[in-house]
Design a protein around this motif. Structure first.
Motif, PDB file in Angstrom:
ATOM      1  N   GLN A 129       4.479  37.235  32.559  1.00  5.86           N
ATOM      2  CA  GLN A 129       3.650  37.765  31.921  1.00  5.86           C
ATOM      3  C   GLN A 129       3.694  37.455  30.587  1.00  5.86           C
ATOM      4  O   GLN A 129       2.579  37.182  29.787  1.00  5.86           O
ATOM      5  CB  GLN A 129       3.862  39.503  31.944  1.00  5.86           C
ATOM      6  CG  GLN A 129       3.079  40.393  31.265  1.00  5.86           C
ATOM      7  CD  GLN A 129       3.227  41.724  31.349  1.00  5.86           C
ATOM      8  OE1 GLN A 129       4.435  42.144  31.515  1.00  5.86           O
ATOM      9  NE2 GLN A 129       2.312  42.636  30.853  1.00  5.86           N
ATOM     10  N   MET A 132       1.983  34.105  30.365  1.00  7.57           N
ATOM     11  CA  MET A 132       0.445  34.376  30.504  1.00  7.57           C
ATOM     12  C   MET A 132      -0.336  34.665  29.431  1.00  7.57           C
ATOM     13  O   MET A 132      -1.411  34.230  29.066  1.00  7.57           O
ATOM     14  CB  MET A 132       0.167  35.257  31.532  1.00  7.57           C
ATOM     15  CG  MET A 132       0.664  34.800  33.083  1.00  7.57           C
ATOM     16  SD  MET A 132      -0.392  33.102  33.294  1.00  7.57           S
ATOM     17  CE  MET A 132      -2.076  33.865  33.645  1.00  7.57           C
ATOM     18  N   LYS A 133       0.451  35.348  28.527  1.00  7.26           N
ATOM     19  CA  LYS A 133      -0.001  36.262  27.155  1.00  7.26           C
ATOM     20  C   LYS A 133      -0.096  34.894  26.170  1.00  7.26           C
ATOM     21  O   LYS A 133      -0.839  34.720  25.467  1.00  7.26           O
ATOM     22  CB  LYS A 133       0.801  37.205  26.938  1.00  7.26           C
ATOM     23  CG  LYS A 133       0.480  38.610  27.058  1.00  7.26           C
ATOM     24  CD  LYS A 133       1.226  39.539  26.418  1.00  7.26           C
ATOM     25  CE  LYS A 133       0.604  40.892  26.547  1.00  7.26           C
ATOM     26  NZ  LYS A 133       1.250  42.195  25.892  1.00  7.26           N
ATOM     27  N   SER A 136      -2.658  32.645  27.458  1.00  7.36           N
ATOM     28  CA  SER A 136      -4.062  33.312  27.114  1.00  7.36           C
ATOM     29  C   SER A 136      -4.351  33.280  25.547  1.00  7.36           C
ATOM     30  O   SER A 136      -5.527  32.913  25.031  1.00  7.36           O
ATOM     31  CB  SER A 136      -4.125  34.866  27.487  1.00  7.36           C
ATOM     32  OG  SER A 136      -5.214  35.655  27.056  1.00  7.36           O
ATOM     33  N   ASN A 137      -3.254  33.640  24.539  1.00  6.89           N
ATOM     34  CA  ASN A 137      -3.457  33.378  23.118  1.00  6.89           C
ATOM     35  C   ASN A 137      -3.896  31.721  22.736  1.00  6.89           C
ATOM     36  O   ASN A 137      -4.813  31.742  21.970  1.00  6.89           O
ATOM     37  CB  ASN A 137      -2.021  33.939  22.444  1.00  6.89           C
ATOM     38  CG  ASN A 137      -1.914  35.353  22.494  1.00  6.89           C
ATOM     39  OD1 ASN A 137      -3.149  36.157  22.608  1.00  6.89           O
ATOM     40  ND2 ASN A 137      -0.809  35.534  22.486  1.00  6.89           N
ATOM     41  N   ILE A 139      -5.432  29.614  24.820  1.00 10.71           N
ATOM     42  CA  ILE A 139      -6.732  29.443  25.239  1.00 10.71           C
ATOM     43  C   ILE A 139      -7.534  30.141  24.344  1.00 10.71           C
ATOM     44  O   ILE A 139      -8.707  29.443  24.006  1.00 10.71           O
ATOM     45  CB  ILE A 139      -6.859  30.045  26.645  1.00 10.71           C
ATOM     46  CG1 ILE A 139      -6.201  29.081  27.746  1.00 10.71           C
ATOM     47  CG2 ILE A 139      -8.452  30.062  26.956  1.00 10.71           C
ATOM     48  CD1 ILE A 139      -6.294  29.642  29.161  1.00 10.71           C
ATOM     49  N   ILE A 140      -7.450  31.262  23.763  1.00 14.41           N
ATOM     50  CA  ILE A 140      -8.313  31.919  22.827  1.00 14.41           C
ATOM     51  C   ILE A 140      -8.284  31.080  21.494  1.00 14.41           C
ATOM     52  O   ILE A 140      -9.575  30.925  20.820  1.00 14.41           O
ATOM     53  CB  ILE A 140      -7.799  33.463  22.639  1.00 14.41           C
ATOM     54  CG1 ILE A 140      -8.204  34.564  23.918  1.00 14.41           C
ATOM     55  CG2 ILE A 140      -8.443  34.045  21.446  1.00 14.41           C
ATOM     56  CD1 ILE A 140      -7.335  35.805  23.878  1.00 14.41           C
TER      57      ILE A 140
END
Length: 148
Positions: A129, A132-133, A136-137, A139-140
Motif C-alpha cells: 500500500q 502504491m501510494k 501513485s504520487n 505518476i501524479i
C-alpha cells in the motif's frame, strides 16, 4: 436271680425282677441295679439325641458359613475383575488425554505459525500500500510535469 443277673450282664434290660421279699437282698440289689441301668441308659440316650441335634445344628451352621465364604469369594472375584476393568479404563483414558494434549500442542504451534504468516501478509500488504501510494504520487507528479 442268677439267670436275671446274666441277662442284665448281656445287656437285656427288658426283664422283670420281683424280689421275694423286702429281705431278699440279692433280688432288691438286682432290681435297684436294673432300675439304675435303665435310668443311665435313658440319660445316655437323651445325651446321644442331644449330641445328634447339636451335630445337626453345627452342620447347618458350617454349611451356612461355607456358603457365605463361597459368596464372599465370588464377590471378591467380581470386585477384582471390576477393579481391573476400571484400571484398564483409567489407563486408556490417560493415553487418550496424553494424545489430546499432544494434539493441542501441535494445534497451538500450527496456530502460532499461521498467526505469524498472517502478520507477515498484513505487513506485506501495508508495504504494498505504501509503495502504491508512492507510485501513485510519482505518476501524479509525472503527469503534472508532463502537463506543464
Amino acid at each position: 436271680m442268677a439267670s436275671a443277673g446274666q441277662k442284665i450282664a448281656s445287656g437285656d434290660l427288658t426283664l422283670t425282677i420281683v424280689p421275694q421279699s423286702d429281705k431278699d437282698v440279692l433280688g432288691n440289689i438286682l432290681l435297684q441295679m436294673l432300675n439304675n441301668l435303665r435310668s443311665m441308659t435313658k440319660d445316655i440316650l437323651e445325651g446321644v439325641n442331644s449330641i445328634a441335634a447339636s451335630s445337626s445344628e453345627i452342620l447347618a451352621a458350617t454349611t451356612q458359613v461355607a456358603t457365605g465364604a463361597a459368596e464372599t469369594a465370588s464377590a471378591i472375584t467380581e470386585t477384582t475383575a471390576t477393579v481391573e476393568e476400571v484400571r484398564q479404563a483409567a489407563q486408556l483414558s490417560n493415553q487418550k488425554a496424553t494424545r489430546v494434549a499432544e494434539n493441542a500442542q501441535q494445534v497451538s504451534q500450527v496456530t502460532q505459525i499461521g498467526q505469524n504468516v498472517v502478520n507477515e501478509s498484513i505487513k506485506g500488504m501495508n508495504d504494498i500500500q505504501i509503495q502504491m501510494k508512492s507510485v501513485s504520487n510519482t505518476i501524479i507528479s509525472l503527469s503534472e510535469q508532463a502537463s506543464k
